[in-house]
Scaffold this active site. Structure first.
Site, PDB file in Angstrom:
ATOM      1  N   LEU A  13       0.830  -1.202   0.000  1.00 25.10           N
ATOM      2  CA  LEU A  13       0.000   0.000   0.000  1.00 25.10           C
ATOM      3  C   LEU A  13       0.866   1.254   0.000  1.00 25.10           C
ATOM      4  O   LEU A  13       0.552   2.239  -0.669  1.00 25.10           O
ATOM      5  CB  LEU A  13      -0.941  -0.002   1.206  1.00 25.10           C
ATOM      6  N   ASP A  32      10.191   2.476   7.818  1.00 19.89           N
ATOM      7  CA  ASP A  32       9.818   1.073   7.870  1.00 19.89           C
ATOM      8  C   ASP A  32      10.981   0.319   8.505  1.00 19.89           C
ATOM      9  O   ASP A  32      12.006   0.920   8.847  1.00 19.89           O
ATOM     10  CB  ASP A  32       9.530   0.533   6.458  1.00 19.89           C
ATOM     11  N   LEU A  50       8.362   0.071  14.928  1.00 18.44           N
ATOM     12  CA  LEU A  50       7.244   0.835  15.463  1.00 18.44           C
ATOM     13  C   LEU A  50       7.149   0.782  16.986  1.00 18.44           C
ATOM     14  O   LEU A  50       6.660   1.729  17.612  1.00 18.44           O
ATOM     15  CB  LEU A  50       5.929   0.344  14.844  1.00 18.44           C
ATOM     16  N   GLY A  70       1.974   1.482   8.822  1.00 19.23           N
ATOM     17  CA  GLY A  70       2.817   0.391   9.288  1.00 19.23           C
ATOM     18  C   GLY A  70       2.116  -0.454  10.337  1.00 19.23           C
ATOM     19  O   GLY A  70       1.474   0.081  11.247  1.00 19.23           O
ATOM     20  N   TYR A 134      -6.011  -8.722  15.574  1.00 20.13           N
ATOM     21  CA  TYR A 134      -5.698  -7.704  14.561  1.00 20.13           C
ATOM     22  C   TYR A 134      -6.790  -6.637  14.522  1.00 20.13           C
ATOM     23  O   TYR A 134      -6.508  -5.432  14.550  1.00 20.13           O
ATOM     24  CB  TYR A 134      -5.551  -8.375  13.199  1.00 20.13           C
ATOM     25  N   LYS A 138      -6.945  -2.388  15.594  1.00 17.70           N
ATOM     26  CA  LYS A 138      -7.493  -1.271  14.824  1.00 17.70           C
ATOM     27  C   LYS A 138      -8.491  -0.475  15.671  1.00 17.70           C
ATOM     28  O   LYS A 138      -8.534   0.765  15.595  1.00 17.70           O
ATOM     29  CB  LYS A 138      -8.148  -1.790  13.552  1.00 17.70           C
ATOM     30  N   SER A 163     -10.231  -4.176   1.074  1.00 21.48           N
ATOM     31  CA  SER A 163      -9.226  -5.005   0.399  1.00 21.48           C
ATOM     32  C   SER A 163      -8.729  -4.327  -0.864  1.00 21.48           C
ATOM     33  O   SER A 163      -9.518  -3.962  -1.731  1.00 21.48           O
ATOM     34  CB  SER A 163      -9.810  -6.376   0.034  1.00 21.48           C
ATOM     35  N   CYS A 164      -7.412  -4.171  -0.944  1.00 20.82           N
ATOM     36  CA  CYS A 164      -6.782  -3.636  -2.147  1.00 20.82           C
ATOM     37  C   CYS A 164      -6.275  -4.755  -3.051  1.00 20.82           C
ATOM     38  O   CYS A 164      -5.532  -4.500  -3.990  1.00 20.82           O
ATOM     39  CB  CYS A 164      -5.622  -2.711  -1.776  1.00 20.82           C
ATOM     40  N   ARG A 171     -16.915 -12.229  -2.820  1.00 23.37           N
ATOM     41  CA  ARG A 171     -16.826 -11.223  -1.769  1.00 23.37           C
ATOM     42  C   ARG A 171     -16.114  -9.981  -2.256  1.00 23.37           C
ATOM     43  O   ARG A 171     -16.529  -8.850  -1.958  1.00 23.37           O
ATOM     44  CB  ARG A 171     -16.093 -11.813  -0.563  1.00 23.37           C
TER      45      ARG A 171
END
Length: 275
Positions: A13, A32, A50, A70, A134, A138, A163-164, A171
């Site tokens: 991304l 990163d 991070l 990240g 996960y 978020k 979703s990319c 879906r």
């Protein structure tokens, strides 16, 4: 806005965003664990883990705005996900505060609300309902961003990216975010004069979209791509299974897999941009 910092710059991304960011900023700070390839003339790489506050603080020095992309982008055991996703989010917002950075644009995820049934169309004000450690990370970061907005005046835009990945199943026809629309979404989040602490879903203009951005129209995001162009081929090969509980949730296998177990492995492919 002259200096933009991008965490997770070596990820896919981040790769989609770098060209557009380099065109609009005097300088782009890329951070990163490892350096991304092919640095442009106005890109500077600063290595940072991070969960290392001092490294994050140093990496964000001089930035006017932060794109926080990240993280571990998959379900993982608690001890593995805690540092990058939970501590890392705190480190980014605290460093932003210490540097006087005015806005954080955060790559959140549908998995913050992934336990809702797919038959329920959800909006930007839908309460959290995480489907995994996960997804919980978020939720934490979204709430952290709101706390830093209310207490310290740092604006945030939470991009609940679906979703990319290239559409390849039924879906994905509803949840796809094209790279072009991802760039537009980030640019609108940068350009909107006032955002407070806002949530917007990262989806394209899909005919079968299961989420609503009605409450985020002030951002000016108008996606142009539609996954329906992939529908004939995908539906011709589709074998829907009503007994598959994963297909009943917005979070797919994140919602049905065990805590701490890789959802990407369960899917058998990388859901690029699932978070």
């Amino acid at each position: 806005m002259t200096v933009i910092a991008l965490t997770g710059a070596a990820g896919r991304l981040g790769g989609y965003l770098r060209e557009a960011l380099a065109k609009r900023a005097d300088k782009v700070i890329l951070t990163d664990r490892v350096s991304p390839e092919g640095l442009r003339a106005n890109e500077e790489f600063r290595q940072a883990e991070l969960d290392d506050y001092d490294a994050v603080h140093a990496a964000l020095a001089g930035a006017d705005v932060v794109l926080h992309f990240g993280a571990i982008a998959d379900e993982a055991p608690w001890d593995e996900i805690w540092g990058p996703n939970f501590v890392g989010a705190r480190n980014v917002w605290e460093a932003a505060h210490q540097h006087g950075i005015r806005r954080v644009i955060y790559a959140s995820s549908i998995h913050a609300v992934g336990m809702y049934p797919r038959t329920q169309r959800i909006g930007v004000d839908t309460p959290h309902y995480p489907d995994s450690f996960y997804g919980l990370s978020k939720c934490f970061a979204e709430n952290l961003g709101r706390l830093y907005w209310e207490k310290r005046g740092i604006e945030s835009v939470m991009l609940r990216i679906y979703s990319c990945a290239q559409p390849n199943n039924e879906r994905s026809l509803g949840v796809w975010l094209s790279p072009r629309d991802l760039v537009q979404l980030v640019e609108k989040s940068l350009d909107c004069p006032i955002v407070g602490c806002s949530v917007v879903y990262g989806v394209s203009a899909n005919s079968r979209c299961p989420v609503s951005n009605e409450g985020a129209k002030f951002l000016g995001y108008e996606p142009v791509d539609n996954a329906e162009e992939f529908a004939p081929e995908i539906l011709a090969a589709a074998k829907p299974d009503p007994s598959d509980k994963a297909q009943l949730h917005h979070g797919n296998v994140f919602a049905t897999g065990d805590l701490g177990v890789s959802a990407v492995a369960l899917m058998g492919r990388a859901e690029d941009g699932e978070g």
